[in-house]
Design a protein around this motif. Structure first.
Motif, short mmCIF file in Angstrom:
data_model
loop_
_atom_site.label_atom_id
_atom_site.label_comp_id
_atom_site.label_asym_id
_atom_site.label_seq_id
_atom_site.Cartn_x
_atom_site.Cartn_y
_atom_site.Cartn_z
N GLY A 56 -0.08 15.57 -2.67
CA GLY A 56 1.34 14.79 -3.35
C GLY A 56 2.74 15.05 -4.05
N SER B 23 -5.51 3.82 -4.14
CA SER B 23 -5.21 3.88 -2.27
C SER B 23 -6.58 4.17 -1.80
CB SER B 23 -4.16 5.29 -2.39
OG SER B 23 -2.88 4.98 -2.96
N VAL C 10 -3.99 10.09 4.61
CA VAL C 10 -4.75 8.78 3.58
C VAL C 10 -5.17 8.14 4.14
CG1 VAL C 10 -4.82 7.30 1.59
CG2 VAL C 10 -4.27 9.22 1.25
N ASP D 157 0.90 -1.15 0.31
CA ASP D 157 -0.47 0.29 0.05
C ASP D 157 0.35 1.53 -0.08
OD1 ASP D 157 -2.09 -1.57 0.47
OD2 ASP D 157 -2.33 -2.01 1.71
N CYS D 158 1.75 1.54 0.74
CA CYS D 158 3.16 2.27 0.87
C CYS D 158 3.58 2.98 -0.34
CB CYS D 158 4.23 1.87 1.57
SG CYS D 158 3.58 1.92 3.55
N TYR E 98 -4.14 6.71 -8.47
CA TYR E 98 -3.92 7.08 -6.99
C TYR E 98 -5.51 6.15 -6.79
CZ TYR E 98 -4.18 10.10 -3.83
OH TYR E 98 -4.82 10.41 -1.82
N GLY F 135 1.11 6.62 -7.13
CA GLY F 135 -0.39 7.43 -7.96
C GLY F 135 0.25 8.55 -7.33
N ILE F 136 1.43 9.71 -6.46
CA ILE F 136 1.05 10.32 -6.33
C ILE F 136 2.24 11.08 -7.76
CG2 ILE F 136 0.36 11.55 -3.92
CD1 ILE F 136 3.74 11.38 -2.71
N CYS G 78 -4.26 13.49 -4.46
CA CYS G 78 -2.81 13.44 -4.98
C CYS G 78 -2.28 14.70 -5.40
CB CYS G 78 -3.65 12.51 -6.51
SG CYS G 78 -2.54 11.76 -7.13
N TYR H 102 0.61 3.89 -3.15
CA TYR H 102 0.44 5.25 -2.57
C TYR H 102 1.69 6.37 -3.24
CZ TYR H 102 -0.14 9.43 0.24
OH TYR H 102 0.31 11.46 -0.46
N PHE I 89 1.15 10.27 3.34
CA PHE I 89 0.32 9.34 3.14
C PHE I 89 -0.41 9.53 4.62
CE2 PHE I 89 0.28 4.68 3.13
CZ PHE I 89 -0.68 4.27 2.36
#
Length: 284
Positions: A215, A185, A59, A22-23, A182, A29-30, A212, A26, A56
Motif C-alpha cells: 500500500g 483492516s 484486502v 473501513d475505507c 493496519y 493504515g497505509i 501494508c 485502511y 484496498f
C-alpha cells in the motif's frame, strides 16, 4: 500438500460491504494522512466525496486462512507471501457491496526440499453485476511442500527493473504504530503486534504486513506519477523481497516508459530492497 485436494478446493464466495469507515481506516493504515491538509490524502480520509484507495482491493473479501484446512495437508507454518498483483476494471465505491470469488490457478513444484508455489486469483464483482470490478492474484511460497507435484513447470519471469538511474524517487515514512493500525483492516496475525511471537519467528520486533508495504508503494506511484489521481492506476504488481519494520522510511525508485512504470522500494536506514520487480500500468 495434497495437490488434488488443493486444486479441487471449493472456496465460498465472500460478500463485503464497503463501509466508509473501513475505507478510511485502511487509508490511515497505509500512511495516508501524512499530508493532513492535502486534497491528495484527504480524498481517502474525509467522508465528504470519499474515494477508495485502489490497493484496498487486495484486502476486501479475503478468503482468510484457507491453507490451514487439514485435508489440504499444507505445511502452512512455512508459508511466505511471494508476490501480489491487482488490476482495477473500475474504481471501488464506498457503501457498495462486493463479492469475491477465488480459485487456485497453478501450482509449481520446485522439487523435494525446495518448496512449491501456489498461484491464486480473486475476482471481485459488485453484487447484482457480472462484470468484474477488480482482479487480484497472489503467489505463495510453500517452503515445506516441495515434491508434491504441480500443474506448471516454472513460474512466470518477474518484471525486470531497468539497470539505470531512476526517473524519480518518492520517499515516504511509516509510523512506529503502522502495523497496529493496519491490522484493524482484518489481518490479525500476531507477528505484526506481539514482540515475543515476532522474535520466535526470527524478527527483532513485529514486522509490517506485506500488503501494508504494498500500500505504501502504491501511494508512492499514485502520488509521484499519477499526480494523486488514483483513477489513473490500472494495474500494479510486485515481489516481496524483505520485511519492513514499522517506523522505517521507504524510498520507491521509479522508471516511466509510457503507460508502464517500473519500480522498486528500499528501506533507507538499512539500504535493503524490500519490494522488487514492480510494475504499474496507467490508464491511457
Amino acid at each position: 500438500m495434497n495437490l488434488q485436494k488443493v486444486l479441487a478446493h471449493q472456496f465460498k464466495p465472500i460478500e463485503h460491504i464497503l463501509q466508509p469507515r473501513d475505507c478510511m481506516l485502511y487509508a490511515a493504515g497505509i500512511g495516508l494522512g501524512a499530508r493532513p491538509e492535502h486534497p491528495g490524502d484527504l480524498q481517502f480520509l474525509y467522508e465528504k466525496s470519499l474515494k477508495v484507495f485502489p490497493s484496498f482491493v487486495n484486502v476486501i473479501a479475503h478468503p482468510g486462512g484457507w491453507v490451514q484446512a487439514p485435508e489440504l495437508e499444507i505445511d502452512w507454518v512455512k508459508l511466505l507471501h511471494g508476490e501480489q498483483a491487482f488490476e482495477m476494471h473500475r474504481p471501488l465505491e464506498p457503501g457498495k457491496t462486493y463479492v469475491g470469488t477465488f480459485k487456485v490457478t497453478d501450482v509449481v513444484d520446485k522439487g523435494e526440499g525446495k518448496g512449491a508455489l501456489i498461484f491464486m486469483q480473486k475476482t471481485l464483482h459488485e453484487v447484482g453485476h457480472d462484470d468484474p470490478v477488480g482482479t487480484v492474484t497472489s503467489t505463495y511460497f510453500l517452503r515445506g511442500d516441495g515434491g508434491c507435484g504441480g500443474t506448471a513447470n516454472a513460474a512466470p519471469t518477474p518484471h525486470p527493473v531497468p539497470d539505470c538511474a531512476p526517473d524519480g524517487t518518492c520517499v515516504l515514512e511509516t509510523l512506529p504504530q503502522a502495523a497496529l493500525i493496519y491490522r484493524l483492516s482484518g489481518d490479525y496475525n500476531p507477528i505484526h503486534a506481539d514482540p515475543a511471537i515476532a522474535r520466535k519467528a526470527g524478527f527483532e520486533r513485529p514486522i509490517l504486513h506485506g500488503l501494508c508495504s504494498l500500500g505504501v508503494a502504491t501511494r508512492a506511484i499514485v502520488q509521484a506519477v499519477c499526480g494523486d489521481d488514483a483513477d489513473k492506476l490500472k494495474s500494479f504488481s510486485l515481489r516481496f523481497s524483505s520485511p519492513v519494520y514499522p517506523g522505517e522510511t521507504i524510498a520507491t525508485d521509479y522508471w516511466v516508459d509510457g503507460p508502464v512504470v517500473s519500480f522498486r522500494s528500499r528501506v533507507l536506514g538499512r539500504d535493503v530492497v524490500v519490494l522488487n520487480n514492480g510494475r504499474a500500468e496507467l490508464m491511457e
